[in-house]
Structure formats: structure tokens, C-alpha cells
Design a protein around this motif. Structure first.
Motif, mmCIF file in Angstrom:
data_model
loop_
_atom_site.group_PDB
_atom_site.id
_atom_site.type_symbol
_atom_site.label_atom_id
_atom_site.label_comp_id
_atom_site.label_asym_id
_atom_site.label_seq_id
_atom_site.Cartn_x
_atom_site.Cartn_y
_atom_site.Cartn_z
ATOM 1 N N GLN A 268 12.218 -15.603 2.608
ATOM 2 C CA GLN A 268 12.662 -14.861 3.793
ATOM 3 C C GLN A 268 12.224 -13.401 3.714
ATOM 4 N N LEU A 269 12.315 -12.805 2.535
ATOM 5 C CA LEU A 269 11.846 -11.426 2.381
ATOM 6 C C LEU A 269 10.334 -11.345 2.554
ATOM 7 N N ALA A 270 9.615 -12.376 2.083
ATOM 8 C CA ALA A 270 8.156 -12.385 2.272
ATOM 9 C C ALA A 270 7.797 -12.496 3.749
ATOM 10 N N ASP A 271 8.562 -13.270 4.526
ATOM 11 C CA ASP A 271 8.303 -13.355 5.971
ATOM 12 C C ASP A 271 8.508 -12.007 6.643
ATOM 13 N N ILE A 272 9.544 -11.293 6.212
ATOM 14 C CA ILE A 272 9.764 -9.947 6.765
ATOM 15 C C ILE A 272 8.584 -9.042 6.425
ATOM 16 N N GLY A 273 8.154 -9.085 5.173
ATOM 17 C CA GLY A 273 7.013 -8.266 4.775
ATOM 18 C C GLY A 273 5.738 -8.643 5.499
ATOM 19 N N ARG A 274 5.551 -9.954 5.783
ATOM 20 C CA ARG A 274 4.361 -10.391 6.515
ATOM 21 C C ARG A 274 4.337 -9.797 7.929
ATOM 22 N N ASP A 275 5.458 -9.877 8.631
ATOM 23 C CA ASP A 275 5.501 -9.323 9.986
ATOM 24 C C ASP A 275 5.292 -7.812 9.984
ATOM 25 N N LEU A 276 5.910 -7.140 9.009
ATOM 26 C CA LEU A 276 5.743 -5.690 8.951
ATOM 27 C C LEU A 276 4.331 -5.315 8.533
ATOM 28 N N ASN A 277 3.721 -6.130 7.689
ATOM 29 C CA ASN A 277 2.357 -5.845 7.272
ATOM 30 C C ASN A 277 1.399 -5.966 8.447
ATOM 31 N N ARG A 278 1.592 -6.956 9.299
ATOM 32 C CA ARG A 278 0.756 -7.096 10.489
ATOM 33 C C ARG A 278 0.965 -5.908 11.434
ATOM 34 N N LEU A 279 2.198 -5.441 11.516
ATOM 35 C CA LEU A 279 2.462 -4.261 12.351
ATOM 36 C C LEU A 279 1.762 -3.034 11.788
ATOM 37 N N ARG A 280 1.747 -2.880 10.468
ATOM 38 C CA ARG A 280 1.042 -1.742 9.860
ATOM 39 C C ARG A 280 -0.459 -1.839 10.121
ATOM 40 N N GLN A 281 -1.005 -3.023 9.990
ATOM 41 C CA GLN A 281 -2.431 -3.192 10.243
ATOM 42 C C GLN A 281 -2.784 -2.891 11.703
ATOM 43 N N TRP A 282 -1.900 -3.234 12.619
ATOM 44 C CA TRP A 282 -2.176 -2.948 14.037
ATOM 45 C C TRP A 282 -2.217 -1.445 14.297
ATOM 46 N N THR A 283 -1.354 -0.685 13.649
ATOM 47 C CA THR A 283 -1.338 0.769 13.863
ATOM 48 C C THR A 283 -2.566 1.453 13.304
ATOM 49 N N GLN A 284 -3.301 0.786 12.418
ATOM 50 C CA GLN A 284 -4.497 1.394 11.829
ATOM 51 C C GLN A 284 -5.749 1.138 12.655
ATOM 52 N N ARG A 285 -5.646 0.332 13.695
ATOM 53 C CA ARG A 285 -6.802 0.082 14.544
ATOM 54 C C ARG A 285 -6.948 1.205 15.565
ATOM 55 N N PRO A 286 -8.152 1.789 15.702
ATOM 56 C CA PRO A 286 -8.315 2.912 16.638
ATOM 57 C C PRO A 286 -8.308 2.435 18.089
ATOM 58 N N SER A 287 -7.827 3.276 18.975
ATOM 59 C CA SER A 287 -7.810 2.997 20.406
ATOM 60 C C SER A 287 -8.226 4.248 21.163
ATOM 61 N N SER A 288 -8.932 4.057 22.266
ATOM 62 C CA SER A 288 -9.432 5.189 23.049
ATOM 63 C C SER A 288 -8.508 5.578 24.189
ATOM 64 N N LEU A 289 -7.521 4.752 24.516
ATOM 65 C CA LEU A 289 -6.619 5.043 25.629
ATOM 66 C C LEU A 289 -5.420 5.830 25.122
ATOM 67 N N SER A 290 -5.074 6.869 25.841
ATOM 68 C CA SER A 290 -3.969 7.730 25.409
ATOM 69 C C SER A 290 -2.632 6.986 25.417
ATOM 70 N N LEU A 291 -2.463 6.079 26.379
ATOM 71 C CA LEU A 291 -1.200 5.336 26.434
ATOM 72 C C LEU A 291 -0.995 4.495 25.183
#
Length: 884
Positions: A268-291
Motif C-alpha cells: 500500500q505504501l508502494a502504491d502511494i509512492g508510485r502515484d506520487l512519483n508519477r506526479l513528480r515526473q509530470w511536473t518535470q515536463r516542460p510546457s509552453s502555455l502559461s496556464l
């Protein structure tokens, strides 16, 4: 050549340093790389900035500042340009051109007082001996005192001394200065700490031969779990980079707990870490839109807060203030509590990640829905968590809205805003309706967040109002509000209380957003509305239209109609000359219009296909009124043809009654036949009554009531959009109730045909009168037969070539009398026959057309729920009721 050789050598060196292979081994690859590098490093010659254009631009700025009464700004600019001219630099035109490109509305945004901040501080006055002596006076005795060079300085205190040594007797020796001892800088090794670190590294422990497992402590498990949740690599948890999953390493076990229980908690803790890890990876992707960038930044801050909470948990077990019981179950419960909002955020991001490129504000809609759901399920922590992210992202979306509503400007290439400029070259007369358009997507849906769509029209109209004010040249006058802009955040919308409110969040947000919109909407719309009504004379123009086209002043309209009809009845070729008719209209309507307004009237005429005896010939006569461009955005061009139709309809009604009134009662009695006289009286009375009822219906029932309602609604309208809509509805209602719409065309044609019966009635009596006048003239001109033979012979001699005859004296009188009587009877019989046939035809047509009109009015009145049509039908059947 030397320059090219130098560049070639440098290019060769660059290629060898990057490719790292011998050119002799692969000459083709080396040659291709050299060609690519040579093209990239080829020198380019760029044109210099035209210094004369730059000087002309600054001269234009100086003139613009002085025209706008900003002499202070112009003087400041001129003085600094003169200072720059004293400094000779070949790149000065480029510098000045760059400043011109970077300028942003200097007249509005520049403040001369701000230049004082850039002024360097004045240097202090030079220090004099007089000031030094005044601060620290000296005496002759102090000058000659000996200085103790052995006194310790602050520098000696900073460095550790080598060892304690006996103090040297002479302190002036430079060779015996203090030095560092390297041994004093070495910290002794703590063997116990090293052993503790080695024992903590459980991943280096070899597994047991029988089980292949490694026993670890619960504290080590907690530490590994916290590291994993932070996003770090651990030995207890194994992460897969391809699919982003995290699993528990079965190599390590807790010796004091059951394996299934431990695996369940760690999974269960690994599932939490998996979801949070995917969220961290998403924030590292660059985006050109200000929104999207704002959304990523907000998520990143929440992850930092989460990592800070994990750090506090680590500190609790690493350096506890009080003894702490290490429990994997307790840490599992605590982590699930603090990770709950983030896990919901991770699920939200996973749901909308593939839609962000298509709909860049879908995260706002998703956050809004999660907020409403959290409030309904009483999840206070989740509600506050998502509320903070929502309002942070909303501020970025509000920036183009604020710019549009305050300055009427659009951000270039901004596909996320729902307003765009469709036709920048449109005429100012249609600037409100044609220049800017709402951006729509599939199924004509507005390209904006769902929760902002109720206020989208007000946002759209506010920006257009500002653009309209700029075109009028009154932007900035009375638009500066002293009240601050209302805040739009969690505290403003939901309050600062710790408990959830009973009111639904969508209603709270709509109320707060409506307040925010009203702070910008009301000011611009009010200023524009007052300017259109007071300065542009909107209500006055509507009143003039009512008089000019709709016959509000019956006497003036009657005078104009009579003047036109008199010119028509003269049968002159140029009766419809537009210049003469324009002067005629201006002269008549100047009695109710001001002179300047009467000069705006222009009468136009066109050849009509209908015959002169039909009222349809009046459709070629039209009136135009020159409107200012600001009013044309309210009274649109599409409304003018409806006004023309009503004007023509009224003029046709006046024409029929005008011709019927010209047939006097005496002219009708001259028929001598009682049946024809009675029929003529009957038809004349019915046709006049029909024309009067129709005119009364148009002016009093349709036009008067609709105009009063329109003026009352126009006075309460908030913006041009509402004014234009009110006027369009008013014109559409006039067209519908005046029977001019497409679906009522058969009834309108029947009415025109019935009005033509009045014209035909007038023509029948006019022809009868002409026939009688012709008969009278013919009778008066027939010569009497002479009784003398000479005159008779002379007459017979003139007719000898035709019929030779001998006219006797006795029969001459009787023959002539018989001829005259026959001619008179023939004229009377022909006249009576034509009049009788015409009147019977008119009576027959009237009996067919009137029932058709009344039946049609009743049927469309029931279908269209218009009681006025049934009232008109009742009024038109007054004589039939009397007969019944």
C-alpha cells in the motif's frame, strides 16, 4: 584570405574535438561535417539601423507628448537626447532603436518624477584637516608617544596557533610570526559512529543461506519508506523506470512480524509512492502555455510541502525529543492521512493529462468539480487543498480577462482566451458586432471554462465598450476608479473560517466573480451609455426615426404625403426627381426637426415596375437619414429596410385615402343613376373606412405601443449589446405586427390589392368625368346645319368627293337633330356602362378580398398568439356585423 584561413583552421579543430576520429580514416564523414560547420559559421552581414528613422521617431514622440499636454515628458526626453549626442558611439542608433521597441505607451505609463530615483546621489564634500582635527583633536605630546608594536591584533585571534611557545623578547621580528599547525585542524575519528553507520547499511548484509532473506528492523523499514515517498532510490523498494511502478523487494523481511501483514502494508505504501512519483515526473515536463505552467508550479509547491512533512517525520525518528515507539502501522496510517489530498490530485492529473494540449483550461474545470465534490462529501482538508490550487491557477487565467476589460487589448496568439479579433479592418459603424468574436469550439460551445460561461458575455461586452470609448476618443475620462479591485481567492469566496459553509461552492464563486466583473463592467458601460444618450443623442434620433418613417407626427407626415401626391398627379416626367424631393422633405420636416438634423434627410427614388394607378409605385420612393457611426452600432443597417417598408406601407395607405377624398360627393351624384350613386357612396365609404382603420392600426396599435416599450427598455439598458438587441426586437416586432414579415406576405398582398381598389375607384370616376366633359365639349363644338341653300351647297360641295347628296332644306334640321341625339345617347350609354362595370368589379373584388384578409388575420392570430390581429379583423368586419 588570412581571415578565411583562420576560420578554416578553427573549424577543423572544432570538428576534431567533437567527432573525435581521424579524418584520414573516414574522409567522406569528415567532409560532410565540415560543410555543415562551415555553413553554420559563415559570416553574415546585417543592415545597420537607419539613424534618420530613429531621429524621426523621437521627433514624433516629442511632438506627440506636446500635443497631449505632456510637456514635462517631452522636455525630459529632449534633454537626455542632447546628452546622448555628446557621447560618440557608432552603436548609438541601435541602442535608441531598441529603446523605441521596448517602449509601452509612454504617454500613459511614464512618470517624470520617477526619473529622480535614477539620479545618482551627490558625492560627499571632500574631507579637510579642519574637520579631522575637530572630530579628533590632537596635542603635541600625543604625536611623539611610542607605539607598542607587540600589541595583539584582531588578525591573530582568527588563526589557531601552532603550539604554546615562550614569548619572544623582541616582538618586532617578522620571521617569528605565528603559523598554522595542520595537526590542529584534524578531527579525531569516532570509531563508534563508523561502526553504527556500517551496521545501518543493511543492504550490504549477506542473506541467509537457508531462506535467502535479510532481516531488517522496523526503524530501517520506516526510513526506507520515507525515502521512497520522497522520490529517492531505496533498497527496500524497487522502481521500474519504464512503467513508473514501485514494488517491494522480497529480499528483506521483518523478523518480528508476519510476512503477509508486512507485505500488505508495504504494498500500500508502494502504491502511494508510485502515484506520487508519477506526479513528480509530470511536473518535470516542460510546457509552453502559461496556464499549464501555473498548474505545474502549484503542484510542485504542494509536493514540496509534502516533502517537508516527510522530513518532519524523519526527524522524529532520527533525533527524537522524547522516546518514540517505532511502528510501521502507525506510520502507514499517518502517511495515508497526509497523502490523501495529493493522491486525489495525482488522479486528477492522470485523468486530464492527455487533454491539456487540446483544452488548456480543463484543469480549472476539473479542480472546480473536485472542490464542489469535496464540499458535498464534507472533506474539509481536501476542499482547502484544492481551493488553494484552483485560485492560484485562476489568477493566471484572469490576466487576459483583466487586460481585455481594462484596456480593451488582446494578448497576441492567445488561444486560451475566448475573445479574438476577427476583422481588424472592419468599419467603425460595425465595430461592436463585427470586429471581435467569441471563440467557439465543437457544437458551437464557448471556448472557456464552464464556471465562467455565465459571465462571458459581460466580459466580452466590457472589453468592446473600452474599445468603443477609444474610438470615440474619450477613453480615460471618468474611468479611473478609486475603489480597489475585489480579491478573488479562498478567503474572499469561502471566508476565513475553519468549517465548511452551507452554501454550495459554485454559488459562492459565482457571487464573488460577479462582484469582480461588476467592478470593471459597470464603469465602462455606464460611461459609454451616458455618452451615447447625452452626447450622441440616441433617444433623440429614435424619436426622429419615429416621426420620419413611422408617422408619429401625423400632420407633418400628411403634409409630406400630400406634396408628393400632388407632384404625382401632375403627370410630369420629373415628379420623382430625388433632389427636388429631398428639398421638399427637408423643408417640411424642418418644422419638427432642428435645421442640422433636417439636413441629414435624403430622398431617393427608383423606377417601379408597377403601373401608376397602383399604390405599389410608391415602393420606389425611400428616405435615408445620415446616422453617426456610434449610433449605427445600435441602429444597424439591417433595420433600415424595415423602416423603409413601414414608411412605404403608411404612404400607400395615405395615397388610397387621398385619392378617395378627391372624389367629391357632387361628382358621384353627377352619375344621375340612383343605383350607381348608391353603389359609389357605399364603396367610397368602405374604402375610406378601410384605409382609416389600417392607418389607425399601424400608428396607434403597432407603432405607438412598441415605441414606448422600446424607449423605456433602451433607457434601462446597460451596454450597447443590450441596446442593439432591444432595437432589433423592436424592429422585428414592428415588421411582424405590421404584416410585413415573410409568413404574412399573402395577407399583405391582399391589403395592397384592396388599397388599389381605392385607386381604381378614383380612376373609374375620373374617366367618367372626363367622358362627360368630352361629351359636353363635343356638343358645344358641333356646328348647326345652315338653313340657307348656299351654306348647304357649300357643305355638300366639300363632301362631293365622298358621297354626292342633295340636302333639302326641310329635312336638314330634323336630320341634324337626330344625329346629335344619337351621339348624346351613345355617350351616355357608354359612360354609364363603363362606370357601372367598374363599380361592380370593385364591389366584387372588395367582397372577396376583405373576408380573405379577416380570415387570415384570425388564423395567424390564433397560431401566433397575437390578439391585435384578431382585434384588427373585428374592426374590419364592422359592416358585416351590422348586416347580420
Amino acid at each position: 584570405m588570412a581571415q578565411n584561413a583562420k576560420i578554416g583552421a578553427l573549424t577543423d579543430e572544432l570538428i576534431r574535438s567533437i567527432l573525435q576520429f581521424d579524418p584520414a580514416t573516414n574522409r567522406q564523414a569528415y567532409r560532410q561535417a565540415k560543410e555543415i560547420a562551415t555553413k553554420g559559421l559563415r559570416a553574415h552581414q546585417y543592415n545597420r539601423t537607419n539613424q534618420f528613422d530613429v531621429q524621426a521617431s523621437f521627433a514624433g514622440l516629442d511632438e506627440k507628448f506636446r500635443v497631449l499636454n505632456r510637456d514635462d515628458l517631452a522636455d525630459a526626453l529632449q534633454s537626455r537626447l542632447q546628452q546622448l549626442q555628446e557621447r560618440h558611439n557608432k552603436w548609438m542608433p541601435e541602442y535608441l532603436n531598441l529603446l523605441l521597441l521596448l517602449s509601452d505607451r509612454p504617454t500613459e505609463n511614464s512618470d517624470v518624477k520617477a526619473l529622480e530615483i535614477l539620479r545618482p546621489p551627490s558625492p560627499p564634500p571632500p574631507l579637510t584637516w579642519k574637520e579631522i582635527i575637530a572630530d579628533d583633536p590632537y596635542s603635541d605630546e600625543e604625536i611623539w608617544k611610542d607605539i607598542d608594536y607587540a600589541a595583539e591584533s584582531s588578525e591573530d585571534e582568527r588563526t589557531p596557533k601552532k603550539r604554546e611557545k615562550p614569548k619572544p623578547s623582541p616582538a618586532t621580528s617578522v620571521e617569528e610570526d605565528d603559523t598554522f599547525d595542520p595537526e590542529s585542524c584534524v578531527v579525531p575519528t569516532q570509531l563508534e559512529a563508523v561502526s553504527e553507520i556500517e551496521e545501518a547499511q543493511f543492504w550490504k548484509v549477506q542473506p541467509e543461506e537457508e531462506t535467502g532473506k535479510v532481516d531488517i528492523t522496523e526503524l530501517q523499514t520506516v526510513r526506507e519508506t520515507l525515502f521512497m515517498l520522497t522520490g529517492l532510490k531505496t533498497s527496500l523498494y524497487v522502481s521500474d523506470k519504464h512503467n513508473g511502478s514501485i514494488r517491494v523487494n522480497q529480499k528483506y523481511v521483518l523478523g518480528h512480524a508476519r510476512a503477509k501483514t508486512t507485505d500488505h502494508l508495504l504494498s500500500q505504501l508502494a502504491d502511494i509512492g508510485r502515484d506520487l512519483n508519477r506526479l513528480r515526473q509530470w511536473t518535470q515536463r516542460p510546457s509552453s502555455l502559461s496556464l499549464i505552467q501555473t498548474f505545474e508550479a502549484a503542484v510542485r509547491r504542494r509536493l514540496e510541502d509534502y516533502d517537508r512533512s516527510l522530513a518532519l517525520l524523519q526527524r522524529r525518528y532520527l533525533v527524537p525529543d522524547t522516546p518514540v515507539a517505532v511502528s510501521l502501522l502507525a506510520i502507514h496510517t499517518e502517511i495515508r492521512g497526509i497523502s490523501g489530498p495529493l493522491l486525489q490530485l495525482a488522479q486528477l492529473v492522470a485523468d486530464i493529462e492527455h487533454l491539456l494540449l487540446v483544452n488548456p483550461f480543463i484543469h480549472l474545470e476539473a479542480l472546480f468539480e473536485r472542490l464542489s465534490l469535496a464540499q458535498m462529501t464534507l472533506e474539509e482538508g481536501v476542499f482547502v487543498f484544492f481551493s488553494g490550487i484552483f485560485f492560484e491557477c485562476l489568477q493566471t487565467y484572469l490576466k487576459p480577462i483583466r487586460q481585455w476589460m481594462e484596456s480593451g487589448e488582446l494578448v497576441t496568439n492567445n488561444e486560451t482566451f475566448f475573445v479574438f479579433e476577427s476583422d481588424s479592418s472592419s468599419e467603425v459603424s460595425s465595430i461592436w458586432h463585427d470586429r471581435f468574436v467569441l471563440r467557439r469550439g465543437k457544437e458551437n460551445a464557448l471556448r472557456s471554462p464552464n464556471f465562467l460561461q455565465p459571465a462571458a458575455q459581460k466580459i466580452f461586452n466590457t472589453g468592446k465598450s473600452v474599445v468603443f470609448l477609444k474610438e470615440l476618443g474619450i477613453y480615460g475620462f471618468g474611468l479611473d476608479s478609486s475603489e480597489p479591485e475585489p480579491r478573488l481567492d479562498h478567503d474572499t469566496v469561502c471566508g476565513s473560517g475553519s468549517t465548511l459553509l452551507l452554501s454550495p461552492f459554485p454559488e459562492l464563486f459565482q457571487s464573488a466573480f460577479e462582484t469582480w466583473i461588476r467592478s470593471k463592467y459597470s464603469l465602462a458601460s455606464t460611461v459609454l451609455r451616458m455618452h451615447l444618450i447625452k452626447d450622441c443623442g440616441l433617444l433623440n434620433i429614435l424619436n426622429e426615426f419615429n416621426i420620419l418613417y413611422l408617422g408619429a407626427d401625423g400632420s407633418v407626415f400628411q403634409d409630406f404625403a400630400d406634396a408628393v401626391f400632388e407632384r404625382m398627379d401632375t403627370n410630369q416626367r420629373g415628379w420623382n426627381d430625388r433632389f427636388l424631393l429631398t428639398e421638399l422633405a427637408r423643408g417640411i420636416f424642418s418644422s419638427v426637426f432642428e435645421k442640422s438634423d433636417a439636413e441629414k434627410i435624403v430622398v431617393r427614388s427608383a423606377r417601379s415596375k408597377s403601373q401608376n394607378q397602383s399604390v405599389k409605385g410608391l415602393s420606389g420612393l425611400s428616405i435615408d437619414y445620415a446616422l453617426p457611426w456610434s449610433i449605427m452600432n445600435i441602429i444597424q443597417r439591417s433595420s433600415i429596410p424595415v423602416y423603409q417598408q413601414l414608411f412605404t406601407f403608411l404612404l400607400q395607405t395615405y395615397r388610397a385615402k387621398y385619392l378617395l377624398q378627391n372624389i367629391t360627393l357632387g361628382a358621384i351624384r353627377a352619375a344621375k343613376d340612383p343605383r350607381l350613386v348608391q353603389l359609389s357612396f357605399k364603396l367610397r365609404q368602405r374604402l375610406i373606412w378601410f384605409a382609416d382603420i389600417l392607418r389607425s392600426y399601424l400608428t396607434e396599435t403597432v407603432i405607438l405601443l412598441s415605441n414606448e416599450n422600446m424607449v423605456a427598455a433602451m433607457s434601462k439598458a446597460e451596454d450597447i449589446d443590450e441596446m442593439s438587441t432591444i432595437h432589433l426586437r423592436y424592429v422585428a416586432r414592428l415588421q411582424e405586427q405590421a404584416l410585413l414579415s415573410q409568413n404574412l406576405r399573402p395577407i399583405h398582398k391582399a391589403i395592397i390589392s384592396l388599397l388599389d381598389l381605392g385607386v381604381l375607384f378614383s380612376d373609374v370616376h375620373s374617366q367618367d368625368a372626363e367622358a362627360k366633359n368630352k361629351k359636353t365639349t363635343t356638343t358645344a363644338q358641333v356646328p348647326s346645319i345652315p338653313k340657307s341653300p348656299g351654306k348647304a351647297l357649300s357643305k355638300s360641295s366639300r363632301r362631293k368627293s365622298v358621297i354626292p347628296a342633295i340636302i333639302e332644306d326641310d329635312s336638314s334640321d330634323s336630320d341634324s337633330a337626330d344625329v346629335n341625339d344619337d351621339e348624346t345617347n351613345e355617350h351616355k350609354s357608354g359612360s354609364r356602362t363603363g362606370l357601372e362595370a367598374g363599380l361592380k368589379s370593385i364591389d366584387e373584388q372588395f367582397g372577396k378580398l376583405l373576408p380573405f384578409i379577416t380570415a387570415g388575420l384570425r388564423s395567424v392570430g390564433r397560431v401566433g398568439v397575437e390578439p391585435i390581429w384578431e382585434m384588427l379583423a373585428e374592426r374590419l368586419e364592422w359592416d358585416r356585423k351590422k348586416d347580420r
